[in-house]
Enzyme design. Structure first.
Site, short mmCIF file in Angstrom:
data_model
loop_
_atom_site.label_atom_id
_atom_site.label_comp_id
_atom_site.label_asym_id
_atom_site.label_seq_id
_atom_site.Cartn_x
_atom_site.Cartn_y
_atom_site.Cartn_z
N LYS A 175 55.66 85.03 27.06
CA LYS A 175 55.65 83.64 26.65
C LYS A 175 55.00 82.76 27.72
O LYS A 175 54.62 81.63 27.48
CB LYS A 175 57.10 83.14 26.47
CG LYS A 175 57.92 83.83 25.43
CD LYS A 175 59.29 83.14 25.41
CE LYS A 175 60.30 83.86 24.62
NZ LYS A 175 61.64 83.20 24.74
N GLY A 176 54.91 83.30 28.94
CA GLY A 176 54.58 82.47 30.10
C GLY A 176 53.21 81.83 30.07
O GLY A 176 52.99 80.83 30.76
N ASP A 224 49.82 84.48 32.79
CA ASP A 224 50.34 83.39 33.61
C ASP A 224 50.27 83.76 35.10
O ASP A 224 49.85 82.97 35.94
CB ASP A 224 51.77 83.02 33.20
CG ASP A 224 52.71 84.22 33.12
OD1 ASP A 224 52.26 85.38 33.30
OD2 ASP A 224 53.92 84.01 32.87
N ASP A 227 51.72 89.77 39.46
CA ASP A 227 52.60 89.95 40.61
C ASP A 227 52.43 91.40 41.09
O ASP A 227 51.48 91.72 41.81
CB ASP A 227 54.02 89.63 40.14
CG ASP A 227 55.06 89.65 41.22
OD1 ASP A 227 54.73 89.36 42.38
OD2 ASP A 227 56.23 89.96 40.92
N VAL A 230 57.88 81.25 41.38
CA VAL A 230 57.47 79.93 40.90
C VAL A 230 57.85 79.72 39.44
O VAL A 230 57.97 80.68 38.67
CB VAL A 230 55.95 79.72 41.09
CG1 VAL A 230 55.59 79.65 42.57
CG2 VAL A 230 55.14 80.82 40.40
N ASP A 259 59.05 80.70 33.65
CA ASP A 259 60.47 80.38 33.51
C ASP A 259 61.32 81.06 34.59
O ASP A 259 60.87 81.96 35.29
CB ASP A 259 60.99 80.87 32.15
CG ASP A 259 61.16 82.39 32.12
OD1 ASP A 259 60.21 83.09 32.51
OD2 ASP A 259 62.25 82.87 31.75
N ARG A 305 60.16 76.15 31.74
CA ARG A 305 58.81 76.37 31.21
C ARG A 305 58.07 75.06 30.96
O ARG A 305 56.86 74.98 31.10
CB ARG A 305 58.87 77.12 29.87
CG ARG A 305 59.25 78.58 29.98
CD ARG A 305 58.99 79.28 28.64
NE ARG A 305 59.74 80.51 28.51
CZ ARG A 305 59.37 81.68 29.05
NH1 ARG A 305 58.27 81.76 29.76
NH2 ARG A 305 60.10 82.76 28.86
P1 5GP Z 1 54.23 92.02 37.29
O1 5GP Z 1 54.33 92.99 36.16
O2 5GP Z 1 52.80 91.73 37.72
O3 5GP Z 1 55.11 92.37 38.45
O4 5GP Z 1 54.84 90.68 36.79
C1 5GP Z 1 54.26 89.99 35.76
C2 5GP Z 1 55.30 89.15 35.06
O5 5GP Z 1 56.46 88.92 35.87
C3 5GP Z 1 54.71 87.80 34.76
O6 5GP Z 1 54.04 87.78 33.51
C4 5GP Z 1 55.93 86.91 34.79
O7 5GP Z 1 56.59 86.96 33.54
C5 5GP Z 1 56.83 87.57 35.81
N1 5GP Z 1 56.70 86.96 37.14
C6 5GP Z 1 56.15 87.49 38.25
N2 5GP Z 1 56.19 86.63 39.28
C7 5GP Z 1 56.79 85.52 38.80
C8 5GP Z 1 57.11 84.25 39.37
O8 5GP Z 1 56.86 83.93 40.56
N3 5GP Z 1 57.72 83.37 38.55
C9 5GP Z 1 58.02 83.63 37.25
N4 5GP Z 1 58.61 82.67 36.55
N5 5GP Z 1 57.72 84.81 36.67
C10 5GP Z 1 57.11 85.74 37.45
#
Ligand code: 5GP
Length: 177
Positions: free
Chosen positions: A41-42, A97, A100, A150, A156, A162
């Site tokens: 949703k982000g 969005d 990470d 963040v 969120d 959001r």
């Molecule tokens: P990854 O799979 O790259 O570790 O994380 C991706 C997802 O984790 C993003 O689409 C988001 O939903 C969530 N995420 C990662 N870092 C953050 C952050 O700093 N804040 C928020 N709200 N969500 C995050």
């Protein structure tokens, strides 16, 4: 947890960078715009602003990857919604969005590659390169940010924040000594 008093990225900076990103993407696709895939949703607010800069002819579809529990990636990612459009032979642009660890993006990109598209590229509003665990390099990045959690502009914490118009760091409450 509470959000920082001052935004990490304020509304004006966000809007300016989203418009610039759209210009970068337009230049990268001189012949025909890609099919944009908003990652729910982000990315909803980012995607809404971004595609309106791309122009009225752009197509938008949705994909959903669920992975995140609390403040840390869970490590397991599942696609819970896939695009309705036929992706074969299409140029695809994933709108994320934030990237990470790279786990969500990796699952999305691998699934899309298996649909026999003409190309797949990744555009992320935010990038946390210092947290990367998998080999994922976004093609377009709005802002590289440090290792902080963040919220805002679609991002969120337990479904809250959001709707904030800027991006804030979520901080633990100050200790009372
Ligand atoms: P990854 O799979 O790259 O570790 O994380 C991706 C997802 O984790 C993003 O689409 C988001 O939903 C969530 N995420 C990662 N870092 C953050 C952050 O700093 N804040 C928020 N709200 N969500 C995050």
């Amino acid at each position: 947890m509470q959000r920082s008093e001052h935004p990490l990225i304020d509304e004006a900076a966000l809007q300016q960078r989203v418009a610039e990103l759209a210009q970068e993407v337009r230049r990268a696709y001189p012949d025909a715009l890609p099919l944009c895939l908003c990652v729910l949703k982000g990315s909803v607010f980012f995607a809404a602003d971004f595609v309106r800069h791309l122009g009225p002819e752009v197509e938008l579809d949705f994909i959903r990857a669920r992975s995140y529990l609390g403040l840390h990636s869970s490590g397991t990612v599942a696609l819970t919604h896939t695009p309705e459009a036929d992706l074969r032979g299409r140029h695809l642009l994933v709108l994320e969005d934030i990237v990470d660890t790279g786990r969500s993006a990796r699952v999305i990109l691998d699934w899309l590659d298996a649909q026999a598209p003409a190309s797949v590229r990744l555009c992320t509003l935010l990038d946390k390169p210092s947290r990367r665990e998998l080999d994922v390099t976004p093609d377009f990045v709005g802002f590289s940010i440090p290792d902080a959690f963040v919220v805002g502009y679609g991002l969120d914490h337990n479904e809250r924040y959001r709707a904030l118009r800027a991006i804030y760091i979520l901080e633990p409450p100050a200790k009372i000594s």
